[in-house]
Motif scaffolding. Structure first.
Motif, PDB file in Angstrom:
ATOM      1  N   VAL A 152       0.863  -1.181   0.000  1.00  6.36           N
ATOM      2  CA  VAL A 152       0.000   0.000   0.000  1.00  6.36           C
ATOM      3  C   VAL A 152       0.901   1.234   0.000  1.00  6.36           C
ATOM      4  CG1 VAL A 152      -0.185   0.217   2.516  1.00  6.36           C
ATOM      5  CG2 VAL A 152      -2.066   1.000   1.075  1.00  6.36           C
ATOM      6  N   CYS A 153       0.413   2.341  -0.542  1.00 12.11           N
ATOM      7  CA  CYS A 153       1.195   3.571  -0.616  1.00 12.11           C
ATOM      8  C   CYS A 153       0.559   4.656   0.245  1.00 12.11           C
ATOM      9  CB  CYS A 153       1.299   4.040  -2.065  1.00 12.11           C
ATOM     10  SG  CYS A 153       2.143   2.879  -3.168  1.00 12.11           S
ATOM     11  N   ALA A 154       1.395   5.592   0.705  1.00 15.60           N
ATOM     12  CA  ALA A 154       0.904   6.684   1.546  1.00 15.60           C
ATOM     13  C   ALA A 154       1.878   7.857   1.463  1.00 15.60           C
ATOM     14  CB  ALA A 154       0.742   6.211   2.996  1.00 15.60           C
ATOM     15  N   ARG A 155       1.527   8.934   2.154  1.00 14.65           N
ATOM     16  CA  ARG A 155       2.372  10.118   2.230  1.00 14.65           C
ATOM     17  C   ARG A 155       2.734  10.345   3.686  1.00 14.65           C
ATOM     18  NH1 ARG A 155       2.663  14.635  -1.419  1.00 14.65           N
ATOM     19  NH2 ARG A 155       4.561  15.774  -0.806  1.00 14.65           N
ATOM     20  N   LEU A 156       4.012  10.591   3.965  1.00 17.31           N
ATOM     21  CA  LEU A 156       4.495  10.831   5.318  1.00 17.31           C
ATOM     22  C   LEU A 156       5.338  12.106   5.291  1.00 17.31           C
ATOM     23  CD1 LEU A 156       4.541   9.741   8.202  1.00 17.31           C
ATOM     24  CD2 LEU A 156       6.561   8.401   7.605  1.00 17.31           C
ATOM     25  N   GLY A 157       4.761  13.215   5.738  1.00 24.35           N
ATOM     26  CA  GLY A 157       5.454  14.485   5.620  1.00 24.35           C
ATOM     27  C   GLY A 157       5.670  14.818   4.158  1.00 24.35           C
ATOM     28  N   ASP A 158       6.915  15.083   3.788  1.00 22.53           N
ATOM     29  CA  ASP A 158       7.224  15.398   2.396  1.00 22.53           C
ATOM     30  C   ASP A 158       7.658  14.175   1.600  1.00 22.53           C
ATOM     31  OD1 ASP A 158       9.636  14.928   3.611  1.00 22.53           O
ATOM     32  OD2 ASP A 158      10.613  16.762   2.883  1.00 22.53           O
ATOM     33  N   LYS A 159       7.519  12.978   2.190  1.00 17.59           N
ATOM     34  CA  LYS A 159       7.950  11.754   1.526  1.00 17.59           C
ATOM     35  C   LYS A 159       6.764  10.915   1.058  1.00 17.59           C
ATOM     36  CE  LYS A 159      12.308  11.081   4.052  1.00 17.59           C
ATOM     37  NZ  LYS A 159      13.064  10.182   4.970  1.00 17.59           N
ATOM     38  N   HIS A 160       6.905  10.339  -0.127  1.00 13.54           N
ATOM     39  CA  HIS A 160       5.996   9.291  -0.571  1.00 13.54           C
ATOM     40  C   HIS A 160       6.565   7.971  -0.075  1.00 13.54           C
ATOM     41  CE1 HIS A 160       3.475  11.700  -3.296  1.00 13.54           C
ATOM     42  NE2 HIS A 160       4.570  12.414  -3.504  1.00 13.54           N
ATOM     43  N   VAL A 161       5.739   7.183   0.599  1.00 14.99           N
ATOM     44  CA  VAL A 161       6.229   5.932   1.171  1.00 14.99           C
ATOM     45  C   VAL A 161       5.449   4.736   0.634  1.00 14.99           C
ATOM     46  CG1 VAL A 161       7.081   7.018   3.282  1.00 14.99           C
ATOM     47  CG2 VAL A 161       4.763   6.101   3.223  1.00 14.99           C
ATOM     48  N   LEU A 162       6.134   3.618   0.619  1.00 21.46           N
ATOM     49  CA  LEU A 162       5.560   2.320   0.279  1.00 21.46           C
ATOM     50  C   LEU A 162       5.570   1.483   1.548  1.00 21.46           C
ATOM     51  CD1 LEU A 162       4.823  -0.048  -1.755  1.00 21.46           C
ATOM     52  CD2 LEU A 162       7.294  -0.404  -1.941  1.00 21.46           C
ATOM     53  N   ILE A 163       4.472   0.781   1.811  1.00 21.45           N
ATOM     54  CA  ILE A 163       4.408  -0.108   2.980  1.00 21.45           C
ATOM     55  C   ILE A 163       4.098  -1.512   2.474  1.00 21.45           C
ATOM     56  CG2 ILE A 163       3.361  -0.497   5.242  1.00 21.45           C
ATOM     57  CD1 ILE A 163       2.394   2.417   5.176  1.00 21.45           C
ATOM     58  N   SER A 164       4.921  -2.470   2.867  1.00 21.80           N
ATOM     59  CA  SER A 164       4.753  -3.851   2.394  1.00 21.80           C
ATOM     60  C   SER A 164       4.638  -4.803   3.569  1.00 21.80           C
ATOM     61  CB  SER A 164       5.939  -4.256   1.501  1.00 21.80           C
ATOM     62  OG  SER A 164       7.169  -4.127   2.194  1.00 21.80           O
ATOM     63  N   GLY A 165       3.857  -5.861   3.373  1.00 21.44           N
ATOM     64  CA  GLY A 165       3.687  -6.879   4.397  1.00 21.44           C
ATOM     65  C   GLY A 165       3.976  -8.249   3.816  1.00 21.44           C
ATOM     66  N   GLY A 166       4.673  -9.087   4.559  1.00 22.15           N
ATOM     67  CA  GLY A 166       5.107 -10.367   3.997  1.00 22.15           C
ATOM     68  C   GLY A 166       4.692 -11.576   4.804  1.00 22.15           C
ATOM     69  N   ALA A 167       4.918 -12.729   4.187  1.00 21.88           N
ATOM     70  CA  ALA A 167       4.715 -13.990   4.892  1.00 21.88           C
ATOM     71  C   ALA A 167       5.763 -14.175   5.983  1.00 21.88           C
ATOM     72  CB  ALA A 167       4.768 -15.152   3.894  1.00 21.88           C
ATOM     73  N   ASP A 168       6.761 -13.284   6.018  1.00 22.99           N
ATOM     74  CA  ASP A 168       7.773 -13.326   7.077  1.00 22.99           C
ATOM     75  C   ASP A 168       7.319 -12.627   8.347  1.00 22.99           C
ATOM     76  OD1 ASP A 168       7.812 -10.728   6.207  1.00 22.99           O
ATOM     77  OD2 ASP A 168       9.913 -10.689   5.598  1.00 22.99           O
ATOM     78  N   LYS A 169       6.025 -12.231   8.388  1.00 16.34           N
ATOM     79  CA  LYS A 169       5.400 -11.641   9.581  1.00 16.34           C
ATOM     80  C   LYS A 169       5.916 -10.232   9.874  1.00 16.34           C
ATOM     81  CE  LYS A 169       5.320 -16.308  11.569  1.00 16.34           C
ATOM     82  NZ  LYS A 169       5.655 -17.144  12.732  1.00 16.34           N
ATOM     83  N   ILE A 196       7.190  -3.542   6.402  1.00 16.93           N
ATOM     84  CA  ILE A 196       8.328  -2.663   6.147  1.00 16.93           C
ATOM     85  C   ILE A 196       7.835  -1.373   5.505  1.00 16.93           C
ATOM     86  CG2 ILE A 196      10.540  -2.398   4.959  1.00 16.93           C
ATOM     87  CD1 ILE A 196      10.934  -5.377   5.075  1.00 16.93           C
ATOM     88  N   VAL A 197       8.338  -0.247   6.003  1.00 13.37           N
ATOM     89  CA  VAL A 197       8.022   1.075   5.458  1.00 13.37           C
ATOM     90  C   VAL A 197       9.236   1.564   4.675  1.00 13.37           C
ATOM     91  CG1 VAL A 197       7.280   3.421   5.994  1.00 13.37           C
ATOM     92  CG2 VAL A 197       6.563   1.522   7.474  1.00 13.37           C
ATOM     93  N   TRP A 198       9.015   1.925   3.413  1.00 11.14           N
ATOM     94  CA  TRP A 198      10.099   2.323   2.508  1.00 11.14           C
ATOM     95  C   TRP A 198       9.913   3.763   2.054  1.00 11.14           C
ATOM     96  CZ3 TRP A 198      13.295  -1.923   1.395  1.00 11.14           C
ATOM     97  CH2 TRP A 198      12.742  -3.205   1.590  1.00 11.14           C
ATOM     98  N   ASP A 199      11.028   4.469   1.888  1.00 11.15           N
ATOM     99  CA  ASP A 199      11.035   5.742   1.176  1.00 11.15           C
ATOM    100  C   ASP A 199      11.045   5.404  -0.311  1.00 11.15           C
ATOM    101  OD1 ASP A 199      11.742   8.059  -0.214  1.00 11.15           O
ATOM    102  OD2 ASP A 199      13.048   8.783   1.373  1.00 11.15           O
ATOM    103  N   ILE A 200       9.966   5.762  -1.035  1.00 12.38           N
ATOM    104  CA  ILE A 200       9.853   5.365  -2.440  1.00 12.38           C
ATOM    105  C   ILE A 200      11.000   5.919  -3.272  1.00 12.38           C
ATOM    106  CG2 ILE A 200       8.484   5.727  -4.540  1.00 12.38           C
ATOM    107  CD1 ILE A 200       5.974   5.404  -2.880  1.00 12.38           C
ATOM    108  N   ALA A 201      11.368   7.180  -3.056  1.00 16.62           N
ATOM    109  CA  ALA A 201      12.372   7.828  -3.899  1.00 16.62           C
ATOM    110  C   ALA A 201      13.761   7.225  -3.729  1.00 16.62           C
ATOM    111  CB  ALA A 201      12.410   9.326  -3.603  1.00 16.62           C
TER     112      ALA A 201
END
Length: 400
Positions: free
Chosen positions: A133-150, A153-158
């Protein structure tokens, strides 16, 4: 070439009966099926054409645009790269211009949505990536992923930087199934995220640039005790959907316990307002102002009257598990619902009562049986090997 045809391997009597039943259903044209060459594991609306196209995650390791008004899809738009099935997709980034796909290969892939040019690959999970799923955090566009590894993870897209890794240290969290951002509770500097997993618990998280925390509040059932999760289901929660068509923006859930439920925002999602007993594993739920629509392992798409809670109709068409439901709306306001399935078809259903009644009459007519081998040949054959077929079946049932 290794065969994936189940008839080339040992089958139990039950497996033979299941295959014959599905072959008998495969010839139906209910829902005006668009037939693809692979199993469909997830879908989202295409933001470029939200009234006429969706993006689907394929077991062949690609994401494909499906134009709903073009049965042949003669000029396909396909995003390729993963060498393993894609099981989750999202669109985000600046201008909603980037497509993201979580794959069995433990990576999140990305492409420029307009040009199909491959982008950054996000590596950090140690098992299948099952939700993005994608979202905005302050001035950053972020990607959030969920895995079978329980892990979440929140990523800085850029930059591709891993900002945070979320885990539950109190209540054991199993394989992630779905992620959704609560835009009502989120602020510019804090994302409120909800997660569903192969355990019955729904978790809420606060994510900031400088850290994160799991939301813990007071239990309404037991005063003086803490509520670490939302616990309204008996087993796996597959889908989380916020109803943005109402002022309350309540939370809707679909579960392997056979139900879809509405959890009220007014009560902080504590307690269930409405329960819809679909039966079997409910993989998807979609809501409109009139209908609650559910689908899952029993292959049927069910329409429930939202005001009365009664089942209005059950539509047959798919001949394998339904994995997702997408509401698409035209500029005029007219809407329809799309269903996608392991059977490799995209089907579209009306939302008007009269049109649904006509479909119920239509599906009562006998359907000419189709040889499943001929059906597979017509689809071009699935590119999955027998081992991959078995692994997919295990993945879909890992929470039984």
């Amino acid at each position: 070439m290794q065969s994936s045809d189940p008839r080339h391997f040992f089958e139990t009597d039950a497996e033979q009966e299941l295959r014959k039943r599905r072959a008998a259903k495969a010839g139906n044209r209910h829902g005006n099926p668009i037939v693809l060459k692979s199993k469909i594991l997830a879908a989202v609306a295409d933001p470029r054409s939200p009234s006429s196209a969706i993006l689907v995650a394929e077991s062949t390791g690609s994401v494909r645009q499906v134009k709903l008004d073009d049965a042949e899809n003669a000029k396909p738009v396909v995003y390729r790269g993963p060498g393993a099935p894609v099981c989750s997709i999202a669109v985000g980034g600046p201008g909603f211009g980037t497509l993201f796909a979580g794959s069995w290969d433990k990576a999140v892939w990305s492409w420029d949505l307009a040009t199909k040019a491959p982008g950054r690959k996000y590596l950090g999970h140690s098992d299948f990536v099952k939700a993005v799923v994608c979202a905005r955090l302050g001035d950053k566009h972020v990607l959030i992923s969920g895995g079978a590894d329980k892990r979440i993870i929140v990523w800085d897209i850029a930059s591709g930087e891993r900002l945070h890794t979320l885990q539950d240290g109190i209540v054991n969290m199993m394989s992630l199934q779905d992620l959704v951002v609560d835009h009502v509770s989120s602020t510019t500097d804090e994302i409120h995220l909800l997660s569903a997993s192969s355990d019955p618990h729904i978790r809420r998280w606060k994510i900031r640039s400088d850290g994160w925390e799991k939301i813990v509040d007071s239990s309404s059932d037991t005063p003086g005790t803490e509520r670490h999760t939302i616990l309204e289901h008996e087993t796996t929660v597959y889908k989380l959907v916020f109803d943005h068509d109402t002022d309350e923006v309540d939370l809707w859930t679909a579960s392997g316990d056979g139900t879809a439920k509405c959890l009220s925002r007014i009560t902080d999602f504590a307690g269930c307002d409405d329960t819809f007993n679909h039966g079997g594993h409910v993989r998807a739920v979609a809501v409109t102002d009139q209908w609650v629509i559910t689908a899952g392992r029993d292959e049927d798409v069910k329409f429930w009257d939202r005001s009365s809670g009664q089942l209005h109709c059950s539509l047959e068409g798919h001949y394998d598990e339904v994995t997702d439901l997408i509401i698409v709306k035209s500029p005029s306001g007219a809407a329809k619902v799309c269903s996608v399935s392991i059977d490799g078809t995209v089907r579209t259903w009306p939302l008007e009562k009269a049109a649904l009644g006509a479909l119920v009459k239509e599906q009562e007519a006998p359907v000419e049986a189709t040889d499943k081998e001929d059906e597979d040949e017509a689809k071009g054959g699935d590119l999955m090997t027998a081992d991959e077929e078995a692994e997919l079946a295990a993945l879909m049932e890992d929470d039984d």
